[in-house]
Scaffold this active site. Structure first.
Site: not given
Length: 362
Positions: A57, A60, A112, A212
Protein backbone atom coordinates in the site's frame (compact mmCIF):
# COMPACT_ATOMS: atom_id res chain seq x y z
CA UNK A 1 6.25 23.86 -12.44
CA UNK A 2 6.51 24.96 -8.77
CA UNK A 3 9.96 26.02 -7.67
CA UNK A 4 10.20 23.58 -4.74
CA UNK A 5 9.17 20.70 -7.00
CA UNK A 6 11.88 21.70 -9.51
CA UNK A 7 14.40 21.78 -6.66
CA UNK A 8 13.27 18.33 -5.62
CA UNK A 9 13.80 16.93 -9.11
CA UNK A 10 17.22 18.58 -9.29
CA UNK A 11 18.12 17.04 -5.96
CA UNK A 12 17.02 13.63 -7.22
CA UNK A 13 19.31 13.93 -10.24
CA UNK A 14 22.24 15.00 -8.07
CA UNK A 15 21.66 12.28 -5.55
CA UNK A 16 21.23 9.22 -7.53
CA UNK A 17 24.68 9.71 -9.06
CA UNK A 18 25.70 10.11 -5.46
CA UNK A 19 28.58 11.07 -3.25
CA UNK A 20 30.41 8.29 -1.39
CA UNK A 21 28.66 7.18 1.78
CA UNK A 22 30.49 6.99 5.06
CA UNK A 23 30.35 3.72 6.95
CA UNK A 24 28.57 4.01 10.30
CA UNK A 25 27.24 1.38 12.70
CA UNK A 26 23.63 1.48 11.55
CA UNK A 27 21.45 -1.19 10.00
CA UNK A 28 17.87 -2.41 9.65
CA UNK A 29 15.91 -5.65 9.57
CA UNK A 30 14.63 -4.80 6.09
CA UNK A 31 15.43 -6.64 2.90
CA UNK A 32 15.79 -3.21 1.27
CA UNK A 33 16.12 0.25 2.81
CA UNK A 34 17.24 3.82 2.16
CA UNK A 35 17.47 7.14 4.02
CA UNK A 36 17.52 10.38 2.03
CA UNK A 37 17.83 14.08 2.81
CA UNK A 38 14.85 15.58 0.94
CA UNK A 39 16.10 19.01 -0.06
CA UNK A 40 19.60 18.00 -1.17
CA UNK A 41 18.72 14.50 -2.35
CA UNK A 42 21.79 13.06 -0.63
CA UNK A 43 21.56 9.38 0.29
CA UNK A 44 22.59 9.05 3.94
CA UNK A 45 22.14 5.28 4.20
CA UNK A 46 21.23 2.51 1.81
CA UNK A 47 20.88 -1.24 1.97
CA UNK A 48 20.07 -3.25 -1.15
CA UNK A 49 18.20 -0.14 -2.31
CA UNK A 50 17.93 -1.12 -5.99
CA UNK A 51 16.28 -4.52 -5.51
CA UNK A 52 12.89 -4.75 -7.22
CA UNK A 53 10.33 -5.49 -4.53
CA UNK A 54 6.60 -5.66 -3.93
CA UNK A 55 5.54 -2.41 -2.28
CA UNK A 56 1.98 -3.09 -1.10
CA UNK A 57 0.00 0.00 0.00
CA UNK A 58 2.92 2.42 -0.16
CA UNK A 59 1.69 2.49 -3.77
CA UNK A 60 -1.01 4.86 -2.50
CA UNK A 61 1.49 7.70 -2.22
CA UNK A 62 1.55 7.74 -6.02
CA UNK A 63 -2.23 7.28 -6.18
CA UNK A 64 -2.69 10.34 -3.98
CA UNK A 65 -0.13 12.42 -5.87
CA UNK A 66 -1.74 11.74 -9.25
CA UNK A 67 -5.27 12.27 -7.89
CA UNK A 68 -4.38 15.63 -6.36
CA UNK A 69 -2.61 16.81 -9.51
CA UNK A 70 -5.19 15.56 -11.99
CA UNK A 71 -8.43 15.78 -10.04
CA UNK A 72 -10.55 18.36 -8.22
CA UNK A 73 -10.73 17.90 -4.45
CA UNK A 74 -14.31 19.18 -4.29
CA UNK A 75 -15.62 16.80 -6.96
CA UNK A 76 -18.38 14.44 -5.87
CA UNK A 77 -17.51 10.79 -6.47
CA UNK A 78 -20.21 8.11 -6.65
CA UNK A 79 -18.89 4.77 -5.42
CA UNK A 80 -19.21 1.96 -7.95
CA UNK A 81 -19.90 -1.69 -7.15
CA UNK A 82 -16.36 -2.56 -8.21
CA UNK A 83 -14.87 -0.04 -5.80
CA UNK A 84 -17.11 -1.03 -2.90
CA UNK A 85 -16.21 -4.71 -3.21
CA UNK A 86 -12.46 -4.31 -3.69
CA UNK A 87 -10.54 -6.86 -1.63
CA UNK A 88 -8.16 -6.02 1.20
CA UNK A 89 -7.95 -3.05 3.56
CA UNK A 90 -10.98 -0.79 3.36
CA UNK A 91 -12.65 2.43 4.47
CA UNK A 92 -15.92 0.47 4.05
CA UNK A 93 -17.45 2.33 1.15
CA UNK A 94 -20.98 1.41 0.11
CA UNK A 95 -22.10 1.05 -3.48
CA UNK A 96 -23.83 4.25 -4.61
CA UNK A 97 -22.44 6.31 -1.72
CA UNK A 98 -21.23 9.79 -2.63
CA UNK A 99 -18.11 11.43 -1.17
CA UNK A 100 -15.79 14.17 -2.30
CA UNK A 101 -12.44 13.32 -3.81
CA UNK A 102 -10.76 14.86 -0.76
CA UNK A 103 -12.75 12.64 1.60
CA UNK A 104 -11.65 9.60 -0.37
CA UNK A 105 -8.04 10.73 -0.06
CA UNK A 106 -8.37 10.63 3.73
CA UNK A 107 -9.67 7.07 3.44
CA UNK A 108 -6.82 6.25 1.09
CA UNK A 109 -3.98 7.59 3.24
CA UNK A 110 -5.24 7.13 6.82
CA UNK A 111 -6.87 3.70 6.81
CA UNK A 112 -5.33 2.54 3.51
CA UNK A 113 -8.63 1.91 1.78
CA UNK A 114 -8.24 -0.21 -1.33
CA UNK A 115 -11.86 0.66 -2.07
CA UNK A 116 -10.97 4.37 -1.90
CA UNK A 117 -8.07 3.80 -4.32
CA UNK A 118 -10.33 2.23 -6.92
CA UNK A 119 -13.04 4.87 -6.48
CA UNK A 120 -10.43 7.62 -6.94
CA UNK A 121 -8.93 6.00 -10.02
CA UNK A 122 -12.35 5.41 -11.61
CA UNK A 123 -13.26 9.05 -11.08
CA UNK A 124 -9.95 10.58 -12.22
CA UNK A 125 -9.92 9.33 -15.79
CA UNK A 126 -10.91 5.71 -15.29
CA UNK A 127 -8.76 3.02 -13.65
CA UNK A 128 -6.79 2.01 -16.75
CA UNK A 129 -5.94 5.60 -17.71
CA UNK A 130 -5.19 6.44 -14.07
CA UNK A 131 -2.65 3.62 -13.75
CA UNK A 132 -1.08 4.76 -17.02
CA UNK A 133 -0.72 8.23 -15.50
CA UNK A 134 0.86 6.70 -12.39
CA UNK A 135 3.52 5.10 -14.57
CA UNK A 136 4.04 8.31 -16.54
CA UNK A 137 4.54 10.23 -13.29
CA UNK A 138 7.01 7.59 -12.12
CA UNK A 139 9.01 8.12 -15.31
CA UNK A 140 8.93 11.90 -14.81
CA UNK A 141 10.37 11.43 -11.30
CA UNK A 142 13.17 9.18 -12.54
CA UNK A 143 11.70 6.04 -11.00
CA UNK A 144 13.40 3.80 -13.55
CA UNK A 145 12.82 0.50 -11.73
CA UNK A 146 9.11 0.92 -11.01
CA UNK A 147 5.94 -0.42 -12.58
CA UNK A 148 2.38 0.11 -11.35
CA UNK A 149 -0.42 -2.28 -12.25
CA UNK A 150 -3.13 -0.92 -9.95
CA UNK A 151 -3.86 2.09 -7.69
CA UNK A 152 -3.98 0.18 -4.39
CA UNK A 153 -0.84 -1.97 -4.19
CA UNK A 154 -2.36 -5.43 -4.40
CA UNK A 155 0.29 -7.93 -5.47
CA UNK A 156 0.80 -8.30 -9.21
CA UNK A 157 3.67 -9.47 -11.39
CA UNK A 158 3.93 -6.05 -13.05
CA UNK A 159 3.58 -4.09 -9.81
CA UNK A 160 6.92 -3.38 -8.16
CA UNK A 161 9.43 -0.72 -7.19
CA UNK A 162 12.67 -0.25 -5.25
CA UNK A 163 13.54 1.54 -2.04
CA UNK A 164 15.48 4.11 -4.07
CA UNK A 165 12.56 4.78 -6.40
CA UNK A 166 10.10 5.03 -3.52
CA UNK A 167 12.38 7.62 -1.91
CA UNK A 168 12.21 9.63 -5.13
CA UNK A 169 8.42 9.44 -4.98
CA UNK A 170 8.37 10.45 -1.32
CA UNK A 171 10.63 13.45 -1.96
CA UNK A 172 8.18 14.65 -4.59
CA UNK A 173 5.15 13.86 -2.44
CA UNK A 174 6.29 15.94 0.54
CA UNK A 175 6.46 18.98 -1.75
CA UNK A 176 2.69 18.64 -2.27
CA UNK A 177 1.01 20.56 0.56
CA UNK A 178 -2.36 18.82 0.19
CA UNK A 179 -0.89 15.32 0.21
CA UNK A 180 1.31 16.15 3.19
CA UNK A 181 -1.60 17.66 5.11
CA UNK A 182 -3.68 14.52 4.70
CA UNK A 183 -0.85 12.04 5.24
CA UNK A 184 0.15 13.74 8.51
CA UNK A 185 -3.40 13.71 9.94
CA UNK A 186 -3.67 11.36 12.92
CA UNK A 187 -7.47 11.03 12.99
CA UNK A 188 -10.29 12.36 10.85
CA UNK A 189 -14.06 11.95 10.66
CA UNK A 190 -15.19 11.56 7.06
CA UNK A 191 -18.71 10.82 5.87
CA UNK A 192 -19.65 9.53 9.31
CA UNK A 193 -16.50 7.42 9.68
CA UNK A 194 -13.79 8.18 12.23
CA UNK A 195 -10.49 6.99 10.81
CA UNK A 196 -7.14 6.63 12.54
CA UNK A 197 -3.88 6.86 10.62
CA UNK A 198 -2.09 3.49 10.48
CA UNK A 199 1.28 5.28 10.70
CA UNK A 200 2.38 4.92 14.35
CA UNK A 201 5.44 7.08 13.70
CA UNK A 202 3.21 10.16 13.82
CA UNK A 203 3.02 9.64 17.58
CA UNK A 204 6.45 8.12 18.25
CA UNK A 205 8.90 10.11 16.10
CA UNK A 206 9.59 13.77 16.77
CA UNK A 207 8.67 15.84 13.70
CA UNK A 208 7.15 12.95 11.72
CA UNK A 209 5.25 14.25 8.69
CA UNK A 210 3.65 10.90 7.87
CA UNK A 211 3.44 9.21 4.48
CA UNK A 212 2.34 5.57 4.11
CA UNK A 213 2.35 2.06 5.53
CA UNK A 214 1.79 -1.15 3.58
CA UNK A 215 1.40 -4.88 4.00
CA UNK A 216 0.56 -7.98 2.02
CA UNK A 217 1.62 -11.52 2.83
CA UNK A 218 3.97 -11.58 -0.17
CA UNK A 219 5.35 -8.06 0.25
CA UNK A 220 5.68 -8.19 4.01
CA UNK A 221 5.65 -4.91 5.92
CA UNK A 222 6.52 -1.84 3.82
CA UNK A 223 6.87 1.69 5.12
CA UNK A 224 7.70 5.12 3.67
CA UNK A 225 8.01 7.99 6.15
CA UNK A 226 9.27 11.55 6.45
CA UNK A 227 10.42 13.56 9.46
CA UNK A 228 11.53 17.17 9.87
CA UNK A 229 13.79 18.72 12.51
CA UNK A 230 15.34 22.20 12.51
CA UNK A 231 14.18 22.71 8.93
CA UNK A 232 15.84 19.53 7.64
CA UNK A 233 13.61 16.83 6.16
CA UNK A 234 14.56 13.16 5.83
CA UNK A 235 12.73 10.34 4.03
CA UNK A 236 13.11 6.72 5.09
CA UNK A 237 11.97 3.67 3.11
CA UNK A 238 12.00 0.06 4.27
CA UNK A 239 10.68 -2.87 2.25
CA UNK A 240 9.93 -6.33 3.68
CA UNK A 241 10.76 -5.28 7.22
CA UNK A 242 9.21 -6.96 10.26
CA UNK A 243 10.68 -4.32 12.58
CA UNK A 244 9.88 -1.24 10.53
CA UNK A 245 8.70 1.10 13.31
CA UNK A 246 11.93 0.72 15.26
CA UNK A 247 14.06 0.78 12.10
CA UNK A 248 12.60 4.11 10.98
CA UNK A 249 13.19 5.59 14.42
CA UNK A 250 16.80 4.40 14.23
CA UNK A 251 17.31 5.75 10.71
CA UNK A 252 15.96 9.19 11.60
CA UNK A 253 18.03 9.39 14.77
CA UNK A 254 21.12 8.43 12.75
CA UNK A 255 20.45 10.82 9.88
CA UNK A 256 19.69 13.90 11.95
CA UNK A 257 22.65 13.35 14.27
CA UNK A 258 25.29 12.33 11.71
CA UNK A 259 24.24 14.46 8.73
CA UNK A 260 22.87 17.81 9.96
CA UNK A 261 22.11 20.23 7.12
CA UNK A 262 24.55 23.13 6.86
CA UNK A 263 23.38 26.26 5.06
CA UNK A 264 26.02 27.67 2.72
CA UNK A 265 23.90 30.34 1.02
CA UNK A 266 20.86 32.38 2.02
CA UNK A 267 18.61 34.14 -0.47
CA UNK A 268 19.80 37.75 -0.74
CA UNK A 269 22.98 37.12 1.26
CA UNK A 270 26.24 38.68 0.02
CA UNK A 271 28.68 35.86 -0.73
CA UNK A 272 31.58 37.89 -2.13
CA UNK A 273 32.51 41.27 -3.57
CA UNK A 274 33.82 41.38 -7.13
CA UNK A 275 35.94 43.95 -8.96
CA UNK A 276 34.17 46.24 -11.46
CA UNK A 277 35.91 47.86 -14.42
CA UNK A 278 35.10 51.51 -15.21
CA UNK A 279 32.69 51.89 -12.32
CA UNK A 280 32.02 54.67 -9.85
CA UNK A 281 32.62 51.92 -7.28
CA UNK A 282 35.56 49.55 -7.51
CA UNK A 283 33.59 46.51 -6.32
CA UNK A 284 30.04 45.21 -6.22
CA UNK A 285 28.46 42.78 -3.71
CA UNK A 286 27.42 39.43 -5.21
CA UNK A 287 24.23 38.15 -3.61
CA UNK A 288 22.69 34.67 -3.74
CA UNK A 289 19.62 34.31 -5.94
CA UNK A 290 18.49 31.35 -3.84
CA UNK A 291 19.28 29.53 -0.61
CA UNK A 292 21.33 26.34 -0.49
CA UNK A 293 22.11 23.79 2.20
CA UNK A 294 23.74 20.36 2.25
CA UNK A 295 23.88 17.62 4.89
CA UNK A 296 27.46 17.22 6.11
CA UNK A 297 28.99 14.42 8.14
CA UNK A 298 31.58 15.12 10.81
CA UNK A 299 34.84 16.14 9.16
CA UNK A 300 33.19 17.20 5.89
CA UNK A 301 33.01 20.79 4.70
CA UNK A 302 31.36 22.56 1.81
CA UNK A 303 33.61 24.80 -0.29
CA UNK A 304 32.20 27.68 -2.35
CA UNK A 305 33.68 28.67 -5.74
CA UNK A 306 32.63 31.94 -7.37
CA UNK A 307 32.42 31.67 -11.16
CA UNK A 308 31.63 34.88 -13.01
CA UNK A 309 30.21 34.87 -16.52
CA UNK A 310 32.97 37.35 -17.50
CA UNK A 311 34.65 40.57 -16.35
CA UNK A 312 32.25 42.97 -14.66
CA UNK A 313 32.06 46.33 -16.43
CA UNK A 314 29.97 49.33 -15.41
CA UNK A 315 27.20 50.23 -15.68
CA UNK A 316 25.62 47.43 -13.63
CA UNK A 317 22.07 47.36 -12.29
CA UNK A 318 21.02 45.82 -9.00
CA UNK A 319 19.73 42.31 -9.71
CA UNK A 320 21.87 41.75 -12.83
CA UNK A 321 22.80 38.05 -13.09
CA UNK A 322 26.58 37.86 -13.36
CA UNK A 323 27.69 34.34 -12.42
CA UNK A 324 27.24 31.39 -10.11
CA UNK A 325 28.32 30.17 -6.70
CA UNK A 326 29.31 26.51 -7.02
CA UNK A 327 29.34 24.32 -3.91
CA UNK A 328 31.69 21.36 -3.57
CA UNK A 329 31.94 18.59 -0.97
CA UNK A 330 34.86 16.15 -1.06
CA UNK A 331 35.82 17.75 -4.39
CA UNK A 332 32.47 16.92 -6.04
CA UNK A 333 29.94 19.55 -7.04
CA UNK A 334 26.72 19.27 -5.05
CA UNK A 335 24.87 22.37 -6.19
CA UNK A 336 24.99 25.93 -7.46
CA UNK A 337 23.03 29.18 -7.24
CA UNK A 338 23.03 32.24 -9.48
CA UNK A 339 24.84 35.38 -8.32
CA UNK A 340 23.22 38.81 -8.65
CA UNK A 341 24.59 42.31 -8.32
CA UNK A 342 23.60 43.49 -4.89
CA UNK A 343 23.58 47.19 -5.82
CA UNK A 344 23.85 49.39 -8.92
CA UNK A 345 27.25 50.51 -10.14
CA UNK A 346 27.18 53.55 -12.47
CA UNK A 347 30.19 54.30 -14.69
CA UNK A 348 32.91 56.61 -13.40
CA UNK A 349 32.24 60.29 -14.19
CA UNK A 350 35.12 60.59 -16.64
CA UNK A 351 34.08 57.35 -18.31
CA UNK A 352 30.52 58.61 -18.68
CA UNK A 353 31.77 61.88 -20.21
CA UNK A 354 33.93 59.97 -22.66
CA UNK A 355 30.96 57.88 -23.72
CA UNK A 356 28.88 61.02 -24.20
CA UNK A 357 31.55 62.73 -26.30
CA UNK A 358 32.02 59.66 -28.43
CA UNK A 359 28.37 59.85 -29.41
CA UNK A 360 28.44 63.54 -30.49
CA UNK A 361 28.85 64.52 -34.19
CA UNK A 362 32.33 65.80 -35.14
Amino acid sequence: MPKRFCCCLAAVLVLWSGLPLRSWAVGTSATSAILVDVDSGRVLYEQNADARMLIASTTKIMTALVAIREGNLTDTVKVSREAAYTEGSSMYLQEGEELTLEELLYGLLLCSGNDAAVAIAEHVGGEKAFVKRMNETAAELGMTSTSFANPNGLDAETHYSTARDMAKLACAAVENATLLRIASTKTATVAGRTMTNHNKLLSSVDGCLGLKTGYTKAAGRTLVSCAERDGQRLVAVTLQDGNDWADHQTLFAYGFSHYPAKQTAVLGQTLRRAAVQGGAKMTVPLTAADSFSWPLAEGESCRTEIRLDGPLTAPLAAGDSVGEAVFLVNGAEVGRVRLLCGEPVPPRAESALAVLKAGLPG
